[in-house]
Design a protein around this motif. Structure first.
Motif, short mmCIF file in Angstrom:
data_model
loop_
_atom_site.label_atom_id
_atom_site.label_comp_id
_atom_site.label_asym_id
_atom_site.label_seq_id
_atom_site.Cartn_x
_atom_site.Cartn_y
_atom_site.Cartn_z
N ARG A 1 0.82 -1.22 0.00
CA ARG A 1 0.00 0.00 0.00
C ARG A 1 0.84 1.26 0.00
O ARG A 1 0.38 2.32 0.40
CB ARG A 1 -0.93 -0.02 1.21
N ARG B 1 2.78 4.63 -0.99
CA ARG B 1 2.52 5.79 -1.84
C ARG B 1 3.67 6.76 -1.61
O ARG B 1 3.85 7.24 -0.49
CB ARG B 1 1.20 6.48 -1.48
N ARG C 1 3.29 3.83 -6.53
CA ARG C 1 2.24 3.30 -5.65
C ARG C 1 2.30 1.78 -5.64
O ARG C 1 2.61 1.16 -6.65
CB ARG C 1 0.85 3.74 -6.11
N ALA D 1 -2.42 0.16 -3.22
CA ALA D 1 -2.61 1.56 -2.82
C ALA D 1 -3.85 2.12 -3.47
O ALA D 1 -4.12 1.87 -4.64
CB ALA D 1 -1.38 2.38 -3.22
#
Length: 501
Positions: free
Chosen positions: A163, A165, A496, A500
């Motif tokens: 996840r 970013r 990402r 995400a």
């Protein structure tokens, strides 16, 4: 504008356009680049290609910085240790491609196993390269993972790896060390040793002192977020012959004045002054040295203004990693043919990897053919003071690493050493769990000064040599944008993770 061709096989790789403007500088601008490592060479390349007059100053006799190599007697060479040129290093490879468009001087390493004394070994060969199949394939093949141990993994923590970013992920882990994150992850101990701590230490750091955000970014970049895979390339000869001499010649053809063996003592709006008192006049300075030298030069600027004072404190708060050591041995016999060209180790004291150089370096191969022996390099990333021994003596270090080599490659215990070289340095950066946004970035409060290097903050998921190249390009872009000149586009792995939002 047409999207540039992808630099690798990852269809999700991200292109980050450079600043727009004129193709070349219409007037005259002079830049002094302080530091001839990857960051400085990258900045000098981009600036010179756009018509900027560049003087590149390097304190050591050769280019390459922390990836330098130098000649010894009898055609032998020495370097600062093994470096892997991963396929994800899009920006570094683009710079190296200037004198070598096909990157013919980079050759693939077929595999690099990770080994423990109990015989457990992980391999990255024949594993799918595209996420998430790369993760699934590694777990399925690795002896480090069992159903019982996988059941203990903290699933929410593991999902964090998918996840990410960027750049938010870097600051998300402020205050947490890599070791603390691994504890929270509850990975199997065997997997932690082989697949996690080995990679954390490749940043020349103990996992207890290393930032968790960097570790998470590393997993995304090399394994869980990129389809380039975990295999890598190496130069077909020593770094100076294969990489830096050709790039130096390319810069010379562009008009860059390359000055090696010259140390800069101060920098300022007028340029850089050498130890001999010579002023190298310039409109801007790219500071691309190691962190210790950068701290000294920034401290000497002497601007007490508010923004510069805060910037100076940020640079002063950067720290160096523990010493690393490289021991290169020229043996009187060949290691067993089944030994890999590069082997990562865990549980062998301070020894982190072993390289058999004649397997890929032309100079080492020539020596091996002539003398009938192997050229073996031992690398310790973050040395304990007890291993280093007394200051000024490396006897204890060499004895320790050599004895561990005998455990890794038992046949070497019966070999003689014809030559040996030892290098101990402590000029690498340590990226601590301190707040990510407090680290110095490329741009500074002074319009005449930009920073570059693997110790400099970058919002992209890049690390080590690739961060050095990326920040060097970003430093050049920052200056070019001020002069209305088109900058260089960058490529990175996806910013990402697969999960995400």
């Amino acid at each position: 504008m047409k999207r540039p061709a992808r630099p690798g096989r990852d269809r999700r790789a991200v292109h980050h356009p450079g600043p727009s403007g004129a193709e070349r500088l219409t007037g005259e601008a002079k830049v002094v680049v302080v530091g001839g490592g990857i960051a400085g060479l990258s900045a000098a390349t981009i600036l010179a290609e756009r018509g900027v007059r560049v003087t590149l100053v390097e304190a050591s006799p050769r280019l390459g910085g922390r990836v330098a190599a130098w000649p010894l007697e009898d055609g032998r060479t020495m370097s600062r240790g093994f470096h892997a040129f991963f396929r994800q290093y899009y920006n570094l490879r683009a710079v190296l491609g200037r004198p070598d468009p096909d990157l013919a001087r980079l050759i693939p390493i077929r595999d690099y196993p990770l080994q423990r004394p109990d015989g457990m070994r992980d391999s990255f060969n024949n594993i799918p390269r595209t996420p998430p199949f790369s993760v699934m394939g590694f777990v399925a093949r690795s002896p480090s993972f069992t159903l019982a141990s996988l059941a203990k993994v903290d699933v929410p923590a593991a999902l964090e790896l998918l996840r990410v970013r960027f750049p938010d992920t870097y600051s998300h882990y402020d205050g947490e060390s890599a070791a603390a994150f691994l504890d929270r992850l509850r990975f199997p101990a065997d997997a932690r040793d082989l697949a996690l701590e080995v990679f954390a230490r490749s940043f020349f750091a103990d996992p207890n002192d290393f930032a968790a955000g960097e570790l998470v970014a590393m997993f995304h970049t090399y394994f869980m977020g990129s389809a380039e895979g975990l295999l890598f390339d190496v130069p077909d000869d020593d770094y100076d012959t294969a990489l830096w001499q050709p790039l130096g010649h390319y810069l010379a053809r562009l008009g860059v004045e390359v000055r090696t063996g010259v140390r800069v003592s101060t920098i300022g709006p007028a340029g850089a002054r050498t130890d001999h008192g010579e002023l190298i006049e310039a409109d801007a300075v790219v500071l691309a040295t190691d962190p210790r030298a950068a701290r000294s030069l920034v401290a000497g600027i002497g601007d007490p203004s508010g923004p510069m004072d805060a910037f100076t404190r940020r640079v002063a708060e950067t720290v160096n990693a523990p010493p690393f050591a490289v021991v290169r041995l020229w043996l009187d016999a060949l290691v067993a043919p089944q030994r890999p060209a590069f082997l990562g180790t865990s549980g062998y004291g301070a020894l982190d990897n072993v390289s058999v150089l004649e397997r890929f370096e032309a100079g080492a191969a020539a020596w091996s053919r002539t003398h009938g022996g192997s050229v073996v390099e031992l690398h310790a990333y973050a040395c304990d003071p007890d291993v280093l021994g007394n200051e000024g003596s490396t006897d204890r270090l060499v004895q320790h690493l050599t004895s561990e080599l005998h455990r890794v490659f038992p046949e070497t215990a019966h070999m003689g050493t014809l030559h040996s070289e030892v290098l101990v340095q402590d000029d690498c950066t340590l990226i601590t769990p301190s707040p990510w946004n407090d680290r110095p970035g490329v741009e500074t409060p002074a319009s005449w000064l930009v920073l570059a290097g693997d110790w400099v903050r970058s919002d992209y998921p890049v690390a080590l040599m690739e961060r050095a190249a990326t920040t060097g390009i970003l430093a050049a872009n920052a200056l070019l944008q001020r002069w209305g000149v088109q900058g260089e586009g960058l490529w990175t792995v996806p910013t990402r993770g697969l999960l995400a939002r």
